[in-house]
Design a protein around this motif. Sequence first.
Motif, PDB file in Angstrom:
ATOM      1  N   GLY A 187       0.843  -1.199  -0.052  1.00 21.70           N
ATOM      2  CA  GLY A 187      -0.172   0.116   0.121  1.00 21.70           C
ATOM      3  C   GLY A 187       0.691   1.433  -0.111  1.00 21.70           C
ATOM      4  N   ALA A 188       2.303   1.072  -0.030  1.00 19.85           N
ATOM      5  CA  ALA A 188       3.052   2.237   0.027  1.00 19.85           C
ATOM      6  C   ALA A 188       2.950   3.217  -1.338  1.00 19.85           C
ATOM      7  CB  ALA A 188       4.610   1.769   0.368  1.00 19.85           C
ATOM      8  N   ILE A 189       2.820   2.458  -2.422  1.00 19.19           N
ATOM      9  CA  ILE A 189       2.539   3.085  -3.502  1.00 19.19           C
ATOM     10  C   ILE A 189       1.427   3.971  -3.476  1.00 19.19           C
ATOM     11  CG2 ILE A 189       2.441   2.911  -6.176  1.00 19.19           C
ATOM     12  CD1 ILE A 189       5.187   2.652  -5.211  1.00 19.19           C
ATOM     13  N   ALA A 190       0.133   3.469  -3.220  1.00 17.19           N
ATOM     14  CA  ALA A 190      -1.061   3.877  -3.059  1.00 17.19           C
ATOM     15  C   ALA A 190      -1.169   5.243  -2.066  1.00 17.19           C
ATOM     16  CB  ALA A 190      -2.195   2.946  -2.631  1.00 17.19           C
ATOM     17  N   VAL A 191      -0.256   5.199  -1.222  1.00 17.05           N
ATOM     18  CA  VAL A 191      -0.367   6.276  -0.141  1.00 17.05           C
ATOM     19  C   VAL A 191       0.168   7.563  -0.961  1.00 17.05           C
ATOM     20  CG1 VAL A 191       0.193   7.024   1.892  1.00 17.05           C
ATOM     21  CG2 VAL A 191      -0.728   4.881   1.938  1.00 17.05           C
ATOM     22  N   ILE A 192       1.404   7.114  -1.335  1.00 12.75           N
ATOM     23  CA  ILE A 192       2.437   8.176  -1.888  1.00 12.75           C
ATOM     24  C   ILE A 192       1.487   8.960  -3.353  1.00 12.75           C
ATOM     25  CG2 ILE A 192       4.420   8.500  -3.396  1.00 12.75           C
ATOM     26  CD1 ILE A 192       5.911   6.349  -1.733  1.00 12.75           C
TER      27      ILE A 192
END
Length: 248
Positions: free
Chosen positions: A127-132
């Motif tokens: 989910g890091a890509i989605a958050v960024i």
Amino acid sequence: MAEFTTGEAVALELPIARIPSRAGAFLLDLVIQLSLAATLAYAGLMLLLAADADSAWWSVTAVVTLVTVLVAYPVTSETVSRGRSLGKLAFGLRVVRADAGPIDFRHALTRGLAGAIVDFWMLGAFGAIAVISSLCSRDGKRVGDVLAGTVVVHTRQSLPMPALAVAPPWLTGWAAQLDPSGMSDELAGAVRQYLTRLRTLTPAAQHHLGTQLVVAVCAAVQRPVPTEYPPYHVLGAVLARRQQLSRG
């Protein structure tokens, strides 16, 4: 809040869903997905043991379970409910198109594949890509939203009524004979922007821009330009007719 322009050139302001509410909906969907995965894994295990299946069938079952949980669940739920998974439903969220319309299977499939591959799991670092990407987007879009042309909005807040154009009484009969299907969404959007910003324009700019739009609009609807009325009267009548037909 973000402004959306519908295909009928109606301006709507909708509250954008940000990371906290989307994260809550995602976690609830994740619990449902884990429960679904456990159920499918148990059912597959019982069937494979009963059939004394070889290793190839074990691999197929694992792949089918992963695809069902990571892709089929979000795609099916968002397609059937027109933009709401169970998590989004619980948190009052909904996926809509860039023109604020309901999504279809194509949008849901793009979001589901991007979610499984880029935003969350395979390449998404949980989910890091989605958050960024959401933090970098003015409308809180993750990669899947960018690819699908969608945005997630709140639906529990009361939404303002769209500003509909109204035809002047003396142009109602003229407008009733129009067929505005030849107007493009871009032209209708330009007319809407002109009418909503009319009071901020100087008289010279009102006349110049209005005349250009009237000529373009009358060419699109294949009608002669009525020169005895101000441009904003004609444009309001045409836009009102277009909105009337789009509402059925």
